[in-house]
Design a protein around this motif. Structure first.
Motif, PDB file in Angstrom:
ATOM      1  N   GLN A  15      33.075  32.504  39.720  1.00 55.93           N
ATOM      2  CA  GLN A  15      34.463  32.888  39.955  1.00 55.93           C
ATOM      3  C   GLN A  15      35.087  33.416  38.680  1.00 55.93           C
ATOM      4  O   GLN A  15      34.891  32.857  37.611  1.00 55.93           O
ATOM      5  CB  GLN A  15      35.262  31.677  40.445  1.00 55.93           C
ATOM      6  N   GLU A  16      35.851  34.500  38.827  1.00 53.74           N
ATOM      7  CA  GLU A  16      36.580  35.078  37.709  1.00 53.74           C
ATOM      8  C   GLU A  16      37.839  35.746  38.247  1.00 53.74           C
ATOM      9  O   GLU A  16      37.955  35.981  39.448  1.00 53.74           O
ATOM     10  CB  GLU A  16      35.722  36.093  36.960  1.00 53.74           C
ATOM     11  N   LYS A  17      38.779  36.033  37.370  1.00 55.64           N
ATOM     12  CA  LYS A  17      39.990  36.735  37.778  1.00 55.64           C
ATOM     13  C   LYS A  17      39.620  38.176  38.085  1.00 55.64           C
ATOM     14  O   LYS A  17      38.939  38.835  37.305  1.00 55.64           O
ATOM     15  CB  LYS A  17      41.034  36.675  36.668  1.00 55.64           C
ATOM     16  N   PHE A  18      40.080  38.665  39.223  1.00 53.72           N
ATOM     17  CA  PHE A  18      39.827  40.053  39.590  1.00 53.72           C
ATOM     18  C   PHE A  18      40.823  40.949  38.871  1.00 53.72           C
ATOM     19  O   PHE A  18      42.023  40.702  38.872  1.00 53.72           O
ATOM     20  CB  PHE A  18      39.956  40.257  41.094  1.00 53.72           C
ATOM     21  N   SER A  19      40.332  41.999  38.250  1.00 54.89           N
ATOM     22  CA  SER A  19      41.185  42.996  37.603  1.00 54.89           C
ATOM     23  C   SER A  19      40.787  44.366  38.108  1.00 54.89           C
ATOM     24  O   SER A  19      39.622  44.746  38.042  1.00 54.89           O
ATOM     25  CB  SER A  19      41.030  42.954  36.082  1.00 54.89           C
ATOM     26  N   TYR A  20      41.766  45.093  38.623  1.00 54.32           N
ATOM     27  CA  TYR A  20      41.499  46.431  39.155  1.00 54.32           C
ATOM     28  C   TYR A  20      41.290  47.437  38.039  1.00 54.32           C
ATOM     29  O   TYR A  20      40.318  48.168  38.027  1.00 54.32           O
ATOM     30  CB  TYR A  20      42.647  46.866  40.068  1.00 54.32           C
ATOM     31  N   ARG A  21      42.216  47.451  37.108  1.00 56.62           N
ATOM     32  CA  ARG A  21      42.120  48.355  35.968  1.00 56.62           C
ATOM     33  C   ARG A  21      42.183  47.523  34.701  1.00 56.62           C
ATOM     34  O   ARG A  21      43.225  46.980  34.369  1.00 56.62           O
ATOM     35  CB  ARG A  21      43.272  49.356  35.970  1.00 56.62           C
ATOM     36  N   VAL A  22      41.112  47.462  34.014  1.00 53.92           N
ATOM     37  CA  VAL A  22      41.080  46.704  32.773  1.00 53.92           C
ATOM     38  C   VAL A  22      41.464  47.628  31.636  1.00 53.92           C
ATOM     39  O   VAL A  22      40.801  48.627  31.381  1.00 53.92           O
ATOM     40  CB  VAL A  22      39.678  46.095  32.536  1.00 53.92           C
ATOM     41  N   GLY A  58      47.609  37.297  39.739  1.00 57.89           N
ATOM     42  CA  GLY A  58      46.240  37.675  40.081  1.00 57.89           C
ATOM     43  C   GLY A  58      45.628  36.791  41.142  1.00 57.89           C
ATOM     44  O   GLY A  58      46.277  35.920  41.718  1.00 57.89           O
ATOM     45  N   PHE A  59      44.360  37.046  41.382  1.00 51.51           N
ATOM     46  CA  PHE A  59      43.613  36.273  42.379  1.00 51.51           C
ATOM     47  C   PHE A  59      42.145  36.249  41.974  1.00 51.51           C
ATOM     48  O   PHE A  59      41.690  37.086  41.198  1.00 51.51           O
ATOM     49  CB  PHE A  59      43.794  36.854  43.788  1.00 51.51           C
ATOM     50  N   ASP A  62      43.792  47.362  25.598  1.00 51.66           N
ATOM     51  CA  ASP A  62      44.935  47.485  24.692  1.00 51.66           C
ATOM     52  C   ASP A  62      46.156  46.733  25.211  1.00 51.66           C
ATOM     53  O   ASP A  62      47.032  46.353  24.443  1.00 51.66           O
ATOM     54  CB  ASP A  62      45.311  48.952  24.477  1.00 51.66           C
ATOM     55  N   ASN A  63      46.221  46.517  26.526  1.00 49.17           N
ATOM     56  CA  ASN A  63      47.394  45.871  27.123  1.00 49.17           C
ATOM     57  C   ASN A  63      47.153  44.406  27.474  1.00 49.17           C
ATOM     58  O   ASN A  63      47.991  43.799  28.111  1.00 49.17           O
ATOM     59  CB  ASN A  63      47.816  46.626  28.390  1.00 49.17           C
ATOM     60  N   TRP A  64      46.033  43.872  27.109  1.00 49.60           N
ATOM     61  CA  TRP A  64      45.729  42.476  27.448  1.00 49.60           C
ATOM     62  C   TRP A  64      46.657  41.536  26.686  1.00 49.60           C
ATOM     63  O   TRP A  64      46.946  41.739  25.517  1.00 49.60           O
ATOM     64  CB  TRP A  64      44.278  42.134  27.084  1.00 49.60           C
ATOM     65  N   THR A  65      47.063  40.496  27.375  1.00 53.25           N
ATOM     66  CA  THR A  65      47.848  39.439  26.726  1.00 53.25           C
ATOM     67  C   THR A  65      46.886  38.332  26.339  1.00 53.25           C
ATOM     68  O   THR A  65      45.728  38.334  26.721  1.00 53.25           O
ATOM     69  CB  THR A  65      48.927  38.893  27.667  1.00 53.25           C
ATOM     70  N   SER A  79      46.407  42.728  41.092  1.00 53.26           N
ATOM     71  CA  SER A  79      45.204  42.857  40.265  1.00 53.26           C
ATOM     72  C   SER A  79      45.476  43.585  38.952  1.00 53.26           C
ATOM     73  O   SER A  79      44.601  43.656  38.095  1.00 53.26           O
ATOM     74  CB  SER A  79      44.100  43.574  41.042  1.00 53.26           C
ATOM     75  N   LEU A  80      46.691  44.103  38.791  1.00 53.61           N
ATOM     76  CA  LEU A  80      47.047  44.808  37.560  1.00 53.61           C
ATOM     77  C   LEU A  80      47.545  43.819  36.512  1.00 53.61           C
ATOM     78  O   LEU A  80      48.107  42.776  36.836  1.00 53.61           O
ATOM     79  CB  LEU A  80      48.128  45.852  37.842  1.00 53.61           C
ATOM     80  N   ASN A  81      47.373  44.157  35.258  1.00 50.92           N
ATOM     81  CA  ASN A  81      47.829  43.291  34.170  1.00 50.92           C
ATOM     82  C   ASN A  81      49.354  43.137  34.176  1.00 50.92           C
ATOM     83  O   ASN A  81      49.891  42.155  33.684  1.00 50.92           O
ATOM     84  CB  ASN A  81      47.357  43.841  32.819  1.00 50.92           C
ATOM     85  N   SER A  82      50.065  44.071  34.777  1.00 54.17           N
ATOM     86  CA  SER A  82      51.523  44.026  34.827  1.00 54.17           C
ATOM     87  C   SER A  82      52.053  43.129  35.948  1.00 54.17           C
ATOM     88  O   SER A  82      53.257  43.036  36.142  1.00 54.17           O
ATOM     89  CB  SER A  82      52.072  45.439  35.004  1.00 54.17           C
ATOM     90  N   SER A  83      51.178  42.470  36.670  1.00 52.46           N
ATOM     91  CA  SER A  83      51.573  41.591  37.776  1.00 52.46           C
ATOM     92  C   SER A  83      52.377  40.397  37.259  1.00 52.46           C
ATOM     93  O   SER A  83      52.533  40.200  36.054  1.00 52.46           O
ATOM     94  CB  SER A  83      50.319  41.106  38.511  1.00 52.46           C
TER      95      SER A  83
END
Length: 140
Positions: free
Chosen positions: A124-131, A107-108, A134-137, A15-19
């Motif tokens: 339905q949407e992508k689950f993100s734990y910590r949004v 993600g999931f 600044d780090n979004w691609t 769920s992290l952006n670094s996944s």
């Protein structure tokens, strides 16, 4: 219970952006080493369990047997497993298309269900734990 705990830990990482996706093209041995982490193994295992329950145990088992028979003494790619499953389902289900939506993306999904009277809506949407904006691609 142990596997379920591992799945939840993997989902937290996923769920992290670094996944990263379970499957992706690699160019170097370092990239191969980076791919084989707990996320890849646990998410991969849970996706195979999901597929087994969706296809039924017997159909899944037959697909695995076809896969192992077709690729004994050789190497294989992930598409080869999905092709074996497609062979068993006689083309009634495109397993490759179904599974690529899971293994090629990080993600999931989060599915939200709401009801107003007799009307049920799904979102339905992508689950993100910590949004972290600044780090979004660009594909976030």
């Amino acid at each position: 219970e142990d596997f379920l705990n591992l799945i939840f830990k993997a989902m937290m990482k996923d769920s992290l952006n670094s996944s990263h996706p379970v499957s992706s093209a690699v160019q170097s041995s370092e990239q191969i080493e980076e791919m084989f982490d707990s996320l890849s193994y646990i998410k991969g295992a849970s996706l195979l369990m999901m597929l087994k329950h969706y296809l039924t145990k017997d159909v899944f088992q037959a697909g695995i047997e076809v896969y192992l028979h077709n690729h004994k003494y050789g190497s294989a790619q992930s598409d080869d497993l999905w092709d074996s499953m497609n062979e068993i389902t006689n083309g009634t289900l495109d397993v490759k298309k179904l599974m690529k939506t899971w293994v090629l993306h990080k993600g999931f999904p989060l599915v939200t269900i709401s009801r107003k009277g007799k009307i049920i809506s799904l979102h339905q949407e992508k689950f993100s734990y910590r949004v972290e904006p600044d780090n979004w691609t660009s594909d976030a």
